[in-house]
Design an enzyme around this catalytic site. Structure first.
Site, PDB file in Angstrom:
ATOM      1  N   ARG A   1      95.760  82.117  63.949  1.00 17.44           N
ATOM      2  CA  ARG A   1      94.733  81.057  63.875  1.00 17.44           C
ATOM      3  C   ARG A   1      95.108  80.003  62.838  1.00 17.44           C
ATOM      4  NH1 ARG A   1      90.451  81.365  60.860  1.00 17.44           N
ATOM      5  NH2 ARG A   1      90.064  83.590  61.164  1.00 17.44           N
TER       6      ARG A   1
ATOM      7  N   TYR B   1      84.267  59.945  77.888  1.00 20.88           N
ATOM      8  CA  TYR B   1      84.247  61.212  78.619  1.00 20.88           C
ATOM      9  C   TYR B   1      82.874  61.885  78.423  1.00 20.88           C
ATOM     10  CZ  TYR B   1      85.804  65.875  80.050  1.00 20.88           C
ATOM     11  OH  TYR B   1      85.936  67.083  80.673  1.00 20.88           O
TER      12      TYR B   1
ATOM     13  N   ASP C   1      90.757  58.339  71.777  1.00 22.81           N
ATOM     14  CA  ASP C   1      91.094  59.339  72.789  1.00 22.81           C
ATOM     15  C   ASP C   1      92.141  58.693  73.705  1.00 22.81           C
ATOM     16  OD1 ASP C   1      91.218  60.904  75.104  1.00 22.81           O
ATOM     17  OD2 ASP C   1      89.100  61.465  75.025  1.00 22.81           O
TER      18      ASP C   1
ATOM     19  N   LYS D   1      95.494  67.254  80.599  1.00 26.35           N
ATOM     20  CA  LYS D   1      95.787  66.172  81.533  1.00 26.35           C
ATOM     21  C   LYS D   1      97.286  65.825  81.489  1.00 26.35           C
ATOM     22  CE  LYS D   1      91.350  66.604  81.691  1.00 26.35           C
ATOM     23  NZ  LYS D   1      90.407  65.763  80.978  1.00 26.35           N
TER      24      LYS D   1
END
Ligand SMILES: *Cc1c(COP(=O)(O)O)cnc(C)c1O
Length: 401
Positions: free
Chosen positions: A58, A111, A183, A208
């Site tokens: 992590r 978005y 973004d 994407k």
């Protein structure tokens, strides 16, 4: 960065690839949750930051780090942070940068879940947001307040493929002691590098174009300096939305073909956009590579090529949209975007169906709106597929019988 002088295409192939035991040419997948210490003293040194190494996945993992280094280099950033999804990247950024009483100016056509996160989650913690059409610069200026900490822009953005001037937005942010967060999912660093245009933080849904093969959900944050990196890393490690080693490996593999994929996406999309613009059953087409795009000139300045995303409106409205969806054969009927395969979507009968017609109208989602994520197939096959689906729409009068 050892690849600093290479051209972008070469950086795609070589960035983030280091030296590993046994000499593999790609980074191994370190599919482990934790790492052994050599001794108590070694463990202590790692925790104190006095020794280089790994403690727990992590916090840091070599496979993840290799992919992060690659994206940082492609975006011309200082460092990058791999996240479990694009939304994990976005919520980590907001968590790191905002506190009770702060204000965000955000693109209206952002978005969907980004808008929801601000409106219904960060609002619970006293963060206020204003949503404006950021492609109209005056709207940003009017929305800024003394407590504005972030101007958040997506360019181009759905559904109208709206283009915001990133450089001007960054100047407004900085004059007001705020940060510009961009973004860059729709463009990828192959076509647009927001940090070079003045942005402070860049993020992607790597689901994407960056991964590009529709087989991973992942996100990334790219920053400019150590102070921002350290703040983001602490927040991400503590909130926990990190990417896992296997997905990082897959994304890194995708990055190596980013440049050629983007070239093909753009080439195909340009031809399809031109074809659609001349089609009698199509009312209008929005694509940054068409002169009819309201921000065509800004696009030429801001990105290297117009990308792979097209929106268009069918003259036959809702029914025509349904007919096209039910008749395409090569284009897959699916949400998401940026993969090698072409995807088609009709918001009114799919993603935005539950809103109802009135709410869709208010949000600028027209009934015949179709969104196309153009893949890298042969463009003749794609046009043939769209052509035969459009042919199934009856003449206008008959639709409403
Ligand atoms: C898909 C997408 C996101 C969210 O990414 P996930 O990986 O699905 O969490 C954010 N921004 C844009 C522009 C997107 O297309």
């Amino acid at each position: 960065m050892k690849n600093k002088n290479l051209h972008f295409e070469s950086k795609c192939v070589h960035s983030g690839i280091g030296e590993y035991e046994f000499g593999p040419v790609v980074p191994p997948i370190y599919q482990t949750s934790t790492f052994k210490f050599e001794s108590a003293a070694h463990g202590a040194a790692l925790f104190k930051g006095e020794a280089e190494g790994y403690i727990y996945t992590r916090m840091k993992n070599p496979t993840i780090e290799a992919m992060e280094n690659a994206v940082a280099e492609l975006e011309n950033g200082y460092k990058a942070l791999g996240c479990a999804s694009g939304m994990a990247a976005i919520s980590t950024i907001f968590t790191a940068l905002l506190k009770n009483g702060d204000h965000v100016v955000c693109s209206k056509s952002v978005y969907g879940p980004t808008l929801t996160v601000l409106q219904s989650i960060f609002s619970k913690f006293g963060v206020e947001s204003t949503f404006v059409d950021t492609d109209i610069i005056d709207e940003i200026k009017k929305a800024v307040k003394p407590n504005t900490k972030i101007i958040y822009v997506e360019s181009p953005a759905n559904p109208m493929i709206a283009i915001t001037d990133i450089n001007v937005a960054s100047k407004i942010a900085h004059e007001n002691n705020a940060l510009l967060v961009v973004d860059n999912t729709f463009m990828s660093p192959a076509l647009q590098q927001p940090l070079n245009l003045g942005a402070d933080v860049v993020l992607h849904s790597m689901t994407k174009f960056l991964n590009g093969h529709a087989d991973v959900v992942a996100g990334i944050i790219v920053v400019k300096d150590e102070a921002m990196y350290s703040l983001m890393r602490k927040t991400l490690n503590q909130m926990g939305g990190v990417i896992d080693p296997f997905n990082a490996f897959l994304v890194h593999r995708g990055l190596r073909t980013l440049s050629v994929r983007m070239q093909k996406h753009c080439e195909n999309a340009q031809l399809i956009a031109e074809y659609l613009e001349n089609h009698p059953k199509v009312k209008w087409v929005r694509y940054p590579g068409l002169k009819s795009h309201p921000n065509y000139e800004l696009g030429l300045k801001q990105h290297k090529a117009p990308g792979g995303m097209i929106s268009f409106e069918l003259k036959g409205g809702f029914k025509a949209g349904e007919i096209v969806m039910n008749n395409v054969k090569l284009c897959a009927l699916a949400v998401s975007l940026g993969g090698v395969e072409s995807l088609i979507q009709h918001p009114a009968s799919m993603t935005h169906l539950s809103m109802g017609e009135e709410a869709r109208k208010a949000a600028g989602i027209s009934e015949g709106l179709v969104r196309l994520s153009v893949g890298i197939e042969n463009v003749k096959d794609l046009i043939e597929d769209i052509e035969q689906a459009l042919e199934k729409i009856p003449e206008k009068e008959k639709i409403f019988l």
